[in-house]
Scaffold this motif. Structure first.
Motif, PDB file in Angstrom:
ATOM      1  N   GLU D  93       0.815  -1.211   0.000  1.00 38.31           N
ATOM      2  CA  GLU D  93       0.000   0.000   0.000  1.00 38.31           C
ATOM      3  C   GLU D  93       0.852   1.265   0.000  1.00 38.31           C
ATOM      4  N   TYR D  94       2.002   1.206   0.645  1.00 41.34           N
ATOM      5  CA  TYR D  94       2.868   2.385   0.662  1.00 41.34           C
ATOM      6  C   TYR D  94       3.203   2.821  -0.757  1.00 41.34           C
ATOM      7  N   SER D  95       3.727   1.866  -1.526  1.00 41.19           N
ATOM      8  CA  SER D  95       4.118   2.217  -2.897  1.00 41.19           C
ATOM      9  C   SER D  95       2.901   2.631  -3.721  1.00 41.19           C
ATOM     10  N   ARG D  96       1.740   1.995  -3.436  1.00 38.29           N
ATOM     11  CA  ARG D  96       0.550   2.230  -4.253  1.00 38.29           C
ATOM     12  C   ARG D  96      -0.068   3.603  -4.010  1.00 38.29           C
ATOM     13  N   THR D  97       0.029   4.082  -2.778  1.00 42.27           N
ATOM     14  CA  THR D  97      -0.771   5.259  -2.443  1.00 42.27           C
ATOM     15  C   THR D  97       0.000   6.557  -2.185  1.00 42.27           C
ATOM     16  N   ILE D  98       1.213   6.436  -1.700  1.00 40.25           N
ATOM     17  CA  ILE D  98       1.895   7.650  -1.220  1.00 40.25           C
ATOM     18  C   ILE D  98       2.386   8.503  -2.402  1.00 40.25           C
ATOM     19  N   ASP D  99       2.068   9.771  -2.381  1.00 41.96           N
ATOM     20  CA  ASP D  99       2.575  10.691  -3.411  1.00 41.96           C
ATOM     21  C   ASP D  99       3.954  11.241  -3.056  1.00 41.96           C
ATOM     22  N   PHE D 100       4.122  11.591  -1.808  1.00 39.30           N
ATOM     23  CA  PHE D 100       5.473  11.963  -1.352  1.00 39.30           C
ATOM     24  C   PHE D 100       5.560  11.728   0.149  1.00 39.30           C
ATOM     25  N   ALA D 101       6.776  11.708   0.654  1.00 33.46           N
ATOM     26  CA  ALA D 101       6.956  11.410   2.075  1.00 33.46           C
ATOM     27  C   ALA D 101       7.806  12.480   2.736  1.00 33.46           C
ATOM     28  N   ILE D 102       7.556  12.642   4.015  1.00 36.27           N
ATOM     29  CA  ILE D 102       8.331  13.576   4.841  1.00 36.27           C
ATOM     30  C   ILE D 102       8.994  12.760   5.939  1.00 36.27           C
ATOM     31  N   THR D 103      10.276  12.996   6.203  1.00 29.16           N
ATOM     32  CA  THR D 103      10.862  12.345   7.378  1.00 29.16           C
ATOM     33  C   THR D 103      11.302  13.394   8.381  1.00 29.16           C
ATOM     34  N   LEU D 104      11.049  13.059   9.644  1.00 21.52           N
ATOM     35  CA  LEU D 104      11.415  13.932  10.761  1.00 21.52           C
ATOM     36  C   LEU D 104      12.294  13.132  11.696  1.00 21.52           C
ATOM     37  N   GLY D 105      13.544  13.499  11.807  1.00 15.35           N
ATOM     38  CA  GLY D 105      14.442  12.755  12.706  1.00 15.35           C
ATOM     39  C   GLY D 105      15.864  12.891  12.239  1.00 15.35           C
ATOM     40  N   VAL D 121       9.865   4.199  -5.000  1.00 14.61           N
ATOM     41  CA  VAL D 121       9.812   5.093  -3.839  1.00 14.61           C
ATOM     42  C   VAL D 121       9.316   6.455  -4.306  1.00 14.61           C
ATOM     43  N   PRO D 122       8.402   7.075  -3.564  1.00 16.66           N
ATOM     44  CA  PRO D 122       7.974   8.429  -3.924  1.00 16.66           C
ATOM     45  C   PRO D 122       9.031   9.437  -3.490  1.00 16.66           C
ATOM     46  N   PRO D 123       8.951  10.662  -3.968  1.00 21.29           N
ATOM     47  CA  PRO D 123       9.881  11.692  -3.499  1.00 21.29           C
ATOM     48  C   PRO D 123       9.838  11.830  -1.980  1.00 21.29           C
ATOM     49  N   ILE D 124      10.984  12.002  -1.378  1.00 20.82           N
ATOM     50  CA  ILE D 124      11.080  12.121   0.078  1.00 20.82           C
ATOM     51  C   ILE D 124      11.766  13.429   0.412  1.00 20.82           C
ATOM     52  N   ILE D 125      11.165  14.167   1.347  1.00 24.70           N
ATOM     53  CA  ILE D 125      11.839  15.364   1.854  1.00 24.70           C
ATOM     54  C   ILE D 125      12.161  15.145   3.325  1.00 24.70           C
ATOM     55  N   SER D 126      13.398  15.412   3.703  1.00 21.46           N
ATOM     56  CA  SER D 126      13.870  15.048   5.039  1.00 21.46           C
ATOM     57  C   SER D 126      14.270  16.279   5.820  1.00 21.46           C
ATOM     58  N   PHE D 127      13.740  16.358   7.031  1.00 24.00           N
ATOM     59  CA  PHE D 127      14.089  17.482   7.899  1.00 24.00           C
ATOM     60  C   PHE D 127      14.930  16.986   9.057  1.00 24.00           C
ATOM     61  N   SER D 128      15.954  17.742   9.344  1.00 27.41           N
ATOM     62  CA  SER D 128      16.820  17.377  10.465  1.00 27.41           C
ATOM     63  C   SER D 128      16.255  17.988  11.739  1.00 27.41           C
ATOM     64  N   LEU D 129      16.416  17.257  12.824  1.00 20.78           N
ATOM     65  CA  LEU D 129      15.957  17.784  14.109  1.00 20.78           C
ATOM     66  C   LEU D 129      17.085  17.777  15.117  1.00 20.78           C
ATOM     67  N   GLY D 130      18.099  18.495  14.786  1.00 21.30           N
ATOM     68  CA  GLY D 130      19.148  18.720  15.788  1.00 21.30           C
ATOM     69  C   GLY D 130      20.277  17.716  15.778  1.00 21.30           C
ATOM     70  N   CYS D 311      15.340  11.969  -3.561  1.00 20.33           N
ATOM     71  CA  CYS D 311      15.417  12.860  -2.402  1.00 20.33           C
ATOM     72  C   CYS D 311      15.295  14.308  -2.847  1.00 20.33           C
ATOM     73  N   VAL D 312      14.388  15.021  -2.226  1.00 20.01           N
ATOM     74  CA  VAL D 312      14.271  16.448  -2.521  1.00 20.01           C
ATOM     75  C   VAL D 312      15.543  17.143  -2.039  1.00 20.01           C
ATOM     76  N   SER D 313      16.166  17.923  -2.924  1.00 23.25           N
ATOM     77  CA  SER D 313      17.424  18.594  -2.587  1.00 23.25           C
ATOM     78  C   SER D 313      17.212  20.096  -2.447  1.00 23.25           C
ATOM     79  N   ARG D 314      18.113  20.714  -1.755  1.00 20.97           N
ATOM     80  CA  ARG D 314      18.075  22.171  -1.645  1.00 20.97           C
ATOM     81  C   ARG D 314      18.626  22.821  -2.902  1.00 20.97           C
ATOM     82  N   THR D 315      19.599  22.167  -3.492  1.00 27.27           N
ATOM     83  CA  THR D 315      20.327  22.817  -4.571  1.00 27.27           C
ATOM     84  C   THR D 315      20.433  21.858  -5.740  1.00 27.27           C
TER      85      THR D 315
END
Ligand SMILES: NC(=O)C1=CN([C@@H]2O[C@H](COP(=O)(O)OP(=O)(O)OC[C@H]3O[C@@H](n4cnc5c(N)ncnc54)[C@H](O)[C@@H]3O)[C@@H](O)[C@H]2O)C=CC1
Ligand SMILES: NC(=O)C1=CN([C@@H]2O[C@H](COP(=O)(O)OP(=O)(O)OC[C@H]3O[C@@H](n4cnc5c(N)ncnc54)[C@H](O)[C@@H]3O)[C@@H](O)[C@H]2O)C=CC1
Ligand SMILES: NC(=O)C1=CN([C@@H]2O[C@H](COP(=O)(O)OP(=O)(O)OC[C@H]3O[C@@H](n4cnc5c(N)ncnc54)[C@H](O)[C@@H]3O)[C@@H](O)[C@H]2O)C=CC1
Ligand SMILES: NC(=O)C1=CN([C@@H]2O[C@H](COP(=O)(O)OP(=O)(O)OC[C@H]3O[C@@H](n4cnc5c(N)ncnc54)[C@H](O)[C@@H]3O)[C@@H](O)[C@H]2O)C=CC1
Lengths: 347, 347, 347, 347
Positions: D93-105, D121-130, D311-315
């Protein structure tokens, strides 16, 4: 030049992203007519091999033009007549006329052959003559079988990526090399080194126009995958299979604990500039030949060349490579027992 | 114990700054009376060698007491009578009674022999039985000549430095090991490793009471010069001659580009503490034996031991060492030519 | 020379096996009367520091003789009168007259000071002037406190081991250097390097008269523990604490996958001979100064010197060393988080 | 599952030879409707970030389906209603339904997200938390700008190559993992390691069906370019730019002086078999998760996956990479002066 060529030889080019394993096959649309023989100078064994191969070619393929460099014609012209020569100021003739090339000598001989072709390179078959040969798939004893297959049959080709190198003054003007308005081509590597200068060099590196790092070091190597087993290996770099399109950046004795070698993608241009803080000059070498002494703020630009070296291989799928890193480089030699049966000297 | 010893064997000790090349000579004031034979268990070849050596000792030196470990007595007691045994709960007897020891097996066998002597160690002569042996100067075929020289003549001894290791809880209380109120002795190394724990360990290192560094890594090795060719070598450490008194600190897979191995002087004590930030435990091993699972803020203290291993050597001046690093470790193997005469397979 | 010395200064010597931590204390039996000031040439900041220190010494210790090298006298003799000079052809005067020395500059300055003392060296205190200083325990701002302690109080001395190096022709005759019949002394290292020669050197190494290995390489370094953080570090060597008596052998870009650095004991003599198979010469350098160009079958012999450099230290027990490898060399820097609070550029 | 999806998301695939710099651009044909949020468990800061992002998404994009893993629903389901959950036994279901993903950690969180997608794998945007984040281009403070660009605008995607790994018994039967008949996917690496086993493992390696080498070692890593800065770096491997298509083979503490890391082309399959001579088992890990304990003659096969992580990139042009190796890994840090102005403690 008296060379009679009826058509331009095919140009072998390489693009970024090309899949370039040893899967390429050499097949002639018309039989090859012109062969270049490059030989190591002043070596008895090589001289004998050269004479033998010329005699054999003449008897088996009498129509074949045999081309040599001026120095070879001088060394052996009295013994062998009818050799064609391409003069130094007409180097483009090499690319225009040669159908394939033979090298006789060591790794240095094939590097030298590469230097004769500033643009497209014909297929090259290299024979080893007793010295270490990482780039030499064939022993001389097999030359007849091997050459028959090259001329009449079909042989696997390994496209070995080259680098191009352009040198610039601090005002951005190109430095001509040997009067040539052409980029230099490297099969192994472009190296900057302090040379006889006792002091460290400082080299500003950028990739793709962006600052990468400052190398405070004896020098810096930009290497092809082929060159990964040459100077870069000695300087601590990894072994890179010839089919991994990449530029390998390896520092030489850096004043840093953390300067790990890095692999860059083939679409990036590496610029190496002698820093104005550097205490001395830096020698630029291409495949081990000194080509220029870089002054402050002068720089070189290195990128993947579109003109690889098509090397005739013994095997497909890069099996030679596995054998070479194991047998020649003695990669991952295990520790073995000293005491076999009876090899211990009595006390 | 039924062992009849008329005097304590000489204690070999080592101080910081001792010059300890292979210049030491073993000479007996009275002939040795008691020999310990340590053998690798469950190995056919070793078993045969053991039986042969016992038979020979009995015929040549009938007065000699032959001591074995309980497991050996169990394995071979039916075949050989009259073996003396020192029981596990009376380990001090080893140091008290043994005049010299013989090991039969591999490097692991001499490491095991070392573990039997928590304090002074008698001279040890080690025979290799076919497996890799960096610590094994003698092939088994030479045993008679070698043992006659040890017992009757004079032989060079190489004093191999050991480390002592004490383990502490986070409140500073000593951890007893095997009920023993004694420091552990290592001939090769003391290692902390994440073991089956998938996560990196964090180890706070201090030397001489002062913070040195934080190791975020798979683990950390404190090694003797002898151990420099064991785990430390695999982890990237230098080769240290056994006569260079020092503690070698080598990280195992550190999360850092700049964690170069370091050599510390023998008068410093190294303290390794599992950081409270570490995500898991760390396994402490002594010469490859797991001895304790370190929890957070528990620590080990490692220092040079005053009880080296006096190893019987074949040669003086450490010539064995040169041979070992060249022949066994294949140090600085040069690249050689693949094509000898005729070894190239035809195409 | 007009220098009035009433007694020879104490000679500091070192034997193999000496325990030489920073535990040595400098205490004068009679107050020091003669100081040598060595300064980096042609540097504005150093010049100002020199003038300040001379002025201060003159006011505080008016009886103190201040000695400089001829070049310094030339550079500053007009500004400062009364400087004593020791001429180049009378170098023994340095050892005979100097009670202690001050260096102003970088690491190169103390290396230069070392080169002035072919035999025993007086205590040296080194001040850093802004540039990298691994060998420089003191910042210039502290010079008054530091010098008062040196002259009047008692300060810890770190005895830094040196190497001696003798150069021989292929017939075994000694090569004189600078007309001196004296071994060269190295504080960091003796290096053989191909220099501007594009080809690999081949160097036969033996230790204690026995063949050790053949180095096919850019070069080879024999380094002191002090030098372990200089060229040897760049070439991949370990960090060696100054109190570990040893000779560190580190190859420079060897054509071998298995040429790991090695530590040899201080009682061994290392002989490095340019092989007759080497394609070119090898430059011999002592602490970075080129001293001789080695031809085929010529050789150098390197051994531990009995004349260490007594360096005035800030701390006892080698605490400076821990600080230096962490702060200056950035040893084992951990990976840290890029995103502090707010340091990320908006997209 | 109550998820309403009107179409399958686009599948991102990768072929050998694809040029895959950061040149790919994400542009939606229809606006994304379903987002997966993956968060690090049990972390206060991450929890707060999760709540904030959900609140913001709900107010800005009320139509957006928000999907989480069961554990997250359990942890936060009481606080946030309306979260969609995909159950463990329905992973497709993950591959079937997800348009993009966010990771926090941290980096581990994106590795975990990768493990949820055994195929595309859908596009993933990753945020750092410290915490340290080499794979985390965005600081959390920028989340609004970043997400608006992902959802409404166009953002550069870096296709990070993955590996697939299949495990086989000694009779050639596939080992099912988690009951899944699917190859495992690795973003960083596939590792074999001795784990808690004190003895060395012996691993037979072959590539493309041909024997490559025997690794006698703690273990062996096959890594992606992305993983070159993870475990492989700690084990001594080079830094590989994510756009260099290759498999990096790095040994972990090998019993060999000459086991240099090697880069293999992406069309080769690497087979790692636990030798029957190995004294113990080997733990197989995928991106740091233990997945199987390999017995003798069992093996894993590793090859390039056709399903990269976008992976979504900044640059564009991989500028993030240059910044990351410099700032995060502290690559090629130069030695700097300890004495700034006044930072020297008085004596
Ligand atoms: N310390 C070192 O390892 C140095 C290496 N070189 C290398 O030498 C190359 C020039 O070669 P020559 O003209 O023969 O000089 P050379 O006669 O000085 O030999 C260099 C050695 O490298 C070997 N070699 C060359 N290319 C190789 C490759 N691709 N893989 C494995 N081994 C290789 C040669 O067989 C020879 O043993 C340069 O491109 C540079 O890479 C140059 C200077 C120093
Ligand atoms: N990856 C590695 O290299 C590892 C090495 N070890 C080493 O193994 C030692 C224990 O040895 P064993 O009980 O025989 O375990 P083992 O049977 O696992 O063998 C370790 C290997 O190291 C060799 N070895 C042992 N001491 C040596 C020395 N001083 N110099 C050169 N080679 C040496 C042995 O001959 C054997 O080949 C430990 O002290 C540790 O140093 C332990 C774990 C991993
Ligand atoms: N690639 C390299 O790392 C090279 C290093 N050197 C070293 O340079 C030394 C000569 O130094 P300079 O005359 O100042 O030449 P230099 O001005 O070329 O500087 C060499 C660098 O090494 C530093 N350095 C010197 N001795 C050191 C030590 N014991 N520990 C840590 N850093 C040290 C200096 O501060 C300077 O940054 C030689 O003894 C040799 O060890 C010489 C050539 C190349
Ligand atoms: N000695 C070592 O360096 C070891 C490293 N690892 C690595 O850890 C990875 C799993 O990561 P976690 O689940 O976070 O485990 P973890 O929590 O044990 O952290 C591993 C460390 O590696 C960093 N990391 C992960 N991937 C990275 C990458 N591609 N580039 C740079 N740094 C990276 C993480 O930020 C973290 O600092 C494995 O794929 C393996 O590569 C695993 C075991 C030992």
């Amino acid at each position: 030049n008296d060379l009679d060529t009826n058509r331009p030889p095919a140009e072998v080019r390489q693009k970024i992203g090309d899949e370039y394993s040893a899967e390429h096959l050499l097949r002639w649309s018309q039989p090859p007519r012109t062969v270049l023989i490059v030989k190591k100078p002043n070596d008895e064994r090589t001289r004998a091999a050269f004479l033998e191969i010329v005699r054999w070619l003449r008897s088996e393929y009498p129509y074949m033009n045999i081309v040599v460099e001026p120095a070879v014609a001088e060394e052996l012209g009295e013994e062998v007549s009818g050799l064609h020569v391409i003069s130094k100021d007409n180097m483009v003739e090499y690319s225009r006329t040669i159908d394939f090339a033979i090298t006789l000598g060591g790794d240095g001989t094939i590097l030298h052959a590469s230097s004769l072709f500033p643009r497209a390179v014909p297929p090259i078959i290299s024979f080893s003559l007793g010295t270490l040969g990482f780039l030499l798939p064939f022993g001389f004893q097999d030359y007849q079988t091997a050459l028959i297959k090259v001329i009449e049959g079909s042989v696997p080709l390994l496209l070995r990526m080259r680098l191009t190198c352009a040198i610039f003054r601090n005002d951005g003007r190109r430095v001509m090399y040997d009067g040539l308005d052409q980029d230099l081509q490297a099969m192994n590597d472009i190296t900057l080194h302090r040379g006889h200068n006792p002091h460290l060099t400082v080299i500003d590196c950028s990739v793709g126009g962006e600052f990468l790092t400052d190398a405070v070091a004896d020098g810096l190597i930009v290497s092809t995958p082929t060159g990964s087993t040459a100077y870069s290996l000695s300087a601590g770099g990894p072994i890179v299979h010839p089919a991994v399109q990449s530029l390998l950046l390896t520092p030489i004795c850096p004043r840093s604990l953390s300067f790990r070698p890095a692999l860059l993608p083939p679409y990036l241009t590496v610029r190496l500039r002698l820093s104005k803080n550097s205490r001395g000059t830096a020698q630029v070498s291409v495949d081990g030949r000194d080509v220029y002494l870089l002054g402050k703020e002068e720089y070189v630009e290195v990128r993947m060349s579109q003109f690889p070296i098509p090397c005739v291989s013994r095997t497909r799928h890069g099996k030679d490579w596995v054998r070479d890193i194991n047998q020649t480089l003695k990669w991952n030699q295990s520790f073995t027992n000293r005491h076999g049966d009876g090899d211990s000297e009595p006390w």
